[in-house]
Design a protein around this motif. Structure first.
Motif, PDB file in Angstrom:
ATOM      1  N   HIS A   1      -7.222  -7.677  -0.057  1.00 41.54           N
ATOM      2  CA  HIS A   1      -6.996  -7.075  -1.254  1.00 41.54           C
ATOM      3  C   HIS A   1      -5.484  -7.488  -1.677  1.00 41.54           C
ATOM      4  CE1 HIS A   1     -10.293  -3.860  -0.662  1.00 41.54           C
ATOM      5  NE2 HIS A   1     -10.675  -4.804  -1.389  1.00 41.54           N
TER       6      HIS A   1
ATOM      7  N   SER B   1      -5.933   2.932 -11.471  1.00 35.89           N
ATOM      8  CA  SER B   1      -6.710   1.928 -10.958  1.00 35.89           C
ATOM      9  C   SER B   1      -6.131   0.526 -10.716  1.00 35.89           C
ATOM     10  CB  SER B   1      -7.851   1.482 -12.326  1.00 35.89           C
ATOM     11  OG  SER B   1      -7.033   1.188 -13.307  1.00 35.89           O
ATOM     12  N   LYS B   2      -6.839  -0.686 -10.193  1.00 39.51           N
ATOM     13  CA  LYS B   2      -6.163  -1.767  -9.998  1.00 39.51           C
ATOM     14  C   LYS B   2      -5.601  -2.198 -11.197  1.00 39.51           C
ATOM     15  CE  LYS B   2      -7.213  -6.337  -8.153  1.00 39.51           C
ATOM     16  NZ  LYS B   2      -8.210  -7.395  -7.740  1.00 39.51           N
ATOM     17  N   GLU B   3      -6.485  -2.181 -12.361  1.00 42.63           N
ATOM     18  CA  GLU B   3      -5.878  -3.036 -13.475  1.00 42.63           C
ATOM     19  C   GLU B   3      -4.650  -2.385 -14.027  1.00 42.63           C
ATOM     20  OE1 GLU B   3      -6.798  -5.607 -15.071  1.00 42.63           O
ATOM     21  OE2 GLU B   3      -7.970  -6.011 -13.235  1.00 42.63           O
TER      22      GLU B   3
ATOM     23  N   TYR C   1      -0.720  -0.394  -4.177  1.00 44.58           N
ATOM     24  CA  TYR C   1      -1.998  -0.771  -4.677  1.00 44.58           C
ATOM     25  C   TYR C   1      -2.659  -0.843  -3.304  1.00 44.58           C
ATOM     26  CZ  TYR C   1      -6.434  -3.552  -5.389  1.00 44.58           C
ATOM     27  OH  TYR C   1      -7.506  -3.868  -5.204  1.00 44.58           O
ATOM     28  N   PRO C   2      -4.008  -0.306  -2.920  1.00 45.61           N
ATOM     29  CA  PRO C   2      -4.656   0.373  -3.665  1.00 45.61           C
ATOM     30  C   PRO C   2      -3.621   1.876  -3.910  1.00 45.61           C
ATOM     31  CG  PRO C   2      -6.008  -0.094  -1.872  1.00 45.61           C
ATOM     32  CD  PRO C   2      -4.673  -0.396  -1.593  1.00 45.61           C
TER      33      PRO C   2
ATOM     34  N   ARG D   1       0.812  -1.237   0.112  1.00 43.81           N
ATOM     35  CA  ARG D   1       0.091   0.091   0.068  1.00 43.81           C
ATOM     36  C   ARG D   1       0.894   1.162  -0.015  1.00 43.81           C
ATOM     37  NH1 ARG D   1      -5.409  -0.248   1.811  1.00 43.81           N
ATOM     38  NH2 ARG D   1      -5.413   1.665   2.259  1.00 43.81           N
TER      39      ARG D   1
ATOM     40  N   PHE E   1      -4.574  -9.404  -5.236  1.00 42.24           N
ATOM     41  CA  PHE E   1      -3.638  -8.730  -5.908  1.00 42.24           C
ATOM     42  C   PHE E   1      -2.528  -9.623  -6.284  1.00 42.24           C
ATOM     43  CE2 PHE E   1       0.087  -5.661  -6.830  1.00 42.24           C
ATOM     44  CZ  PHE E   1      -0.722  -4.949  -8.057  1.00 42.24           C
TER      45      PHE E   1
ATOM     46  N   LYS F   1      -1.696  -3.364 -11.922  1.00 39.40           N
ATOM     47  CA  LYS F   1      -1.359  -4.866 -12.147  1.00 39.40           C
ATOM     48  C   LYS F   1      -0.695  -4.956 -13.672  1.00 39.40           C
ATOM     49  CE  LYS F   1      -4.847  -7.467 -12.686  1.00 39.40           C
ATOM     50  NZ  LYS F   1      -6.181  -8.300 -12.585  1.00 39.40           N
TER      51      LYS F   1
END
Length: 218
Positions: free
Chosen positions: A125, A84-86, A78-79, A16, A129, A89
């Motif tokens: 999360h 965004s997450k995508e 992340y977050p 994070r 991830f 990633k």
């Protein structure tokens, strides 16, 4: 493996915002390659690779000392405050394939703060991830790096008693990764002896995994 007298280990730091990923990467490298500042928003927005100099006095093989080189991939959190997450990633996956696609990844370090409680949602999360990023064998290639251990110690939680007071969420996460964890004292992490202790623990985790590597794919 660069040559018989040298070993290269490839690491990635994940976690994070404001857990100290970049600072941890700098500690492992013995450098200040990665920007590490206190900020109200996510500092790291793209991946960057840092390389250590040759490190001696850490590892021996067949009675001979072998030089160690450490490569660390720093990643966006992340977050993330603006990605965004995508996006995170895709960025991390692409960088892993680019930098470690041929040699492979030895260990992913999930960076958590030792001085803050781990909440179930945060743990879920993080696990999801890493699982999506590394695939079904992620547990074998993941260790937890607990930063700000000095602040936890100041509050009376020395390493040996810390886990007795830890939340069930953290204990469950550590159990998932076969209790591979390291405490990092942010005040002492630049000291050569402290760095050597941390690197030896990381090498031990890699040895336990029989020096296997994860070959990242795009």
């Amino acid at each position: 493996m660069a040559d018989s007298n040298e070993m290269v280990i490839n690491l990635v730091v994940l976690g994070r915002t404001q857990t100290g990923k970049s600072a941890a990467g700098n500690s492992l490298l013995g450098s200040s390659d990665f920007e590490s500042i206190c900020s109200p928003s996510s500092v790291t927005t793209c991946c960057s690779l840092g390389r250590s100099c040759r490190i001696s006095g850490i590892i021996r093989r067949n009675g001979c000392e072998i030089a160690l080189r450490v490569r660390v991939l720093d990643t966006p959190s992340y977050p993330h405050s603006s990605l965004s997450k995508e996006q995170v990633k895709d960025t991390v996956r692409s960088a892993l394939a680019h930098h470690f696609g041929k040699e492979g990844l030895h260990l992913a370090l999930l960076v958590l703060r030792a001085d803050l409680p781990l909440c179930p949602d945060e743990s879920d999360h993080a696990i999801q991830f890493i699982q999506e990023l590394l695939g079904p064998t992620w547990k074998d290639f993941t260790a937890v790096l607990l930063t700000h251990a000095d602040k936890a110690e100041e509050a009376g939680f020395r390493e040996e008693v810390y886990l007795h007071s830890a939340s069930s969420t953290l204990l469950s996460l550590l159990s998932l990764v076969q209790n591979k964890y390291i405490f990092l004292d942010n005040q002492k992490s630049i000291i050569k002896e402290e760095r050597a202790i941390v690197l030896r623990k990381i090498l031990n985790f890699i040895r336990q995994n029989k020096y296997q590597v994860l070959l990242p794919k795009h």
